[in-house]
Enzyme design. Structure first.
Site, PDB file in Angstrom:
ATOM      1  N   HIS A 178      23.050  46.305  52.629  1.00 16.56           N
ATOM      2  CA  HIS A 178      21.977  45.693  51.845  1.00 16.56           C
ATOM      3  C   HIS A 178      22.570  45.277  50.498  1.00 16.56           C
ATOM      4  O   HIS A 178      23.452  45.963  49.964  1.00 16.56           O
ATOM      5  CB  HIS A 178      20.841  46.690  51.543  1.00 16.56           C
ATOM      6  CG  HIS A 178      19.930  46.965  52.692  1.00 16.56           C
ATOM      7  ND1 HIS A 178      19.420  48.222  52.944  1.00 16.56           N
ATOM      8  CD2 HIS A 178      19.406  46.150  53.642  1.00 16.56           C
ATOM      9  CE1 HIS A 178      18.622  48.162  53.999  1.00 16.56           C
ATOM     10  NE2 HIS A 178      18.603  46.928  54.443  1.00 16.56           N
ATOM     11  N   CYS A 274      16.764  52.060  46.344  1.00 22.90           N
ATOM     12  CA  CYS A 274      16.094  51.849  47.640  1.00 22.90           C
ATOM     13  C   CYS A 274      15.014  52.880  47.910  1.00 22.90           C
ATOM     14  O   CYS A 274      14.206  52.698  48.815  1.00 22.90           O
ATOM     15  CB  CYS A 274      17.081  51.711  48.783  1.00 22.90           C
ATOM     16  SG  CYS A 274      18.313  52.950  48.906  1.00 22.90           S
TER      17      CYS A 274
END
Ligand code: ARG
Length: 299
Positions: A178, A274
């Site tokens: 990511h 996150c």
């Protein structure tokens, strides 16, 4: 006085590491002492929560669903801007059940007046939320990744839905699956990033758009400590325990770093950013950022 940052977290009740969809995940280690690690994860989530409150944030804690351990990473659930949420489509079957769970959670946020709209991407158009589409409040665009998780086709959809520019950042490695693992825009305009994660084209784009004195290179160690995966609110930067070097680089630029031990979540490949999702980002321009004069960055 700036408006308060509003951040979604998800309760860590059902968090564990039981599968491996990124190279940081350690299901074997987790299986050796699941009870102790689950308790450590609950404590670490609480410490992060308190650090966010300490930085002046309002934290909203969403309910988790059994069997969906990675729901604890709501940055992957949606992209949110101007009260509008575009929900994620997950690449791996292990996380696809989160789509329905987060739809329910986000509809609840709409009912509470915390969001105005919740939309979905077409099936097969993978996009893993704010983990892969990072809003840059100073520049008024999204830095959006594709590669290991999100589809290249998602970028146009993001642009259409939010009516904002989307700057492509192709990722090359499974370790940086990511964008938020390796890329962190800061309120003063700096970008903390790990160069080997990006394609040559992505690096060119970055260097064209951001002056070199605003680029802060992260090291292998910063990456492995998940420090780049940081939450920045105004001058506060909350990150998984950084090196002394990174801490002083940020201090020189006027940031106050709050280190948090997030080791149980790092066993799943996650850090502070996150585990959070900003719900209050607006495209009208950030008021929470600390203004800097251009050209005053320290070398
Ligand atoms: N185990 C999760 C996964 O691989 C970790 C997600 C962390 N999120 C992030 N935005 N980096 O999907």
């Amino acid at each position: 006085m700036s408006t308060q940052a509003r951040i979604l977290m998800v309760e860590p009740t059902h968090f564990d590491v039981s599968y491996r969809i990124n190279p940081w995940m350690k299901p074997d280690l987790w299986a050796k002492e699941p009870g102790r690690l689950a308790a450590a994860a609950r404590r670490a989530s609480e410490v992060l929560h308190q650090a966010l409150v300490g930085a002046g944030c309002q934290v909203i804690v969403g309910a988790a669903t059994p069997g969906l351990p990675d729901m604890v990473f709501p940055a992957n659930a949606a992209i949110v801007l101007d009260g509008r949420a575009l929900l994620a489509r997950f690449r791996y079957p292990q996380r696809q059940g989160e789509e329905a769970a987060f739809l329910t959670l986000f509809e609840g946020l709409c009912e509470r007046g915390l969001l105005t709209e919740v939309a979905q991407l077409p099936p097969g158009c993978y996009q893993e939320g704010a983990g892969d589409a990072i809003w840059d409040g100073n520049r008024q665009w999204f830095w959006a990744a594709y590669g290991p998780r999100s589809s290249e086709a998602s970028l146009a959809r993001i642009g259409e839905f939010f009516g904002r520019e989307v700057v492509p950042m192709e990722l090359v490695s499974d370790r940086c699956y990511h964008l938020d693992v390796c890329f962190c825009p800061l309120s003063g305009g700096e970008i903390l990033y790990f160069a080997p994660a990006l394609t040559a084209q992505a690096l060119r784009t970055l260097r064209e758009r951001v002056p070199s004195e605003m680029l802060i290179q992260a090291t292998e160690e910063d990456l492995a400590r998940f420090s780049v995966n940081a939450v920045n609110v105004g001058r506060n930067v909350i990150m998984a325990t950084p090196t002394d070097r990174l801490r002083s680089v940020l201090a020189e630029r006027g940031y106050m770093v709050t280190p948090v031990d997030l080791s149980p979540f790092m066993m799943s490949g996650g850090g502070a950013y996150c585990m959070t999702l900003r719900l209050d980002r607006t495209s009208a321009g950030e008021t929470a950022g600390h203004a800097r004069e251009p050209e005053t960055a320290l070398a």
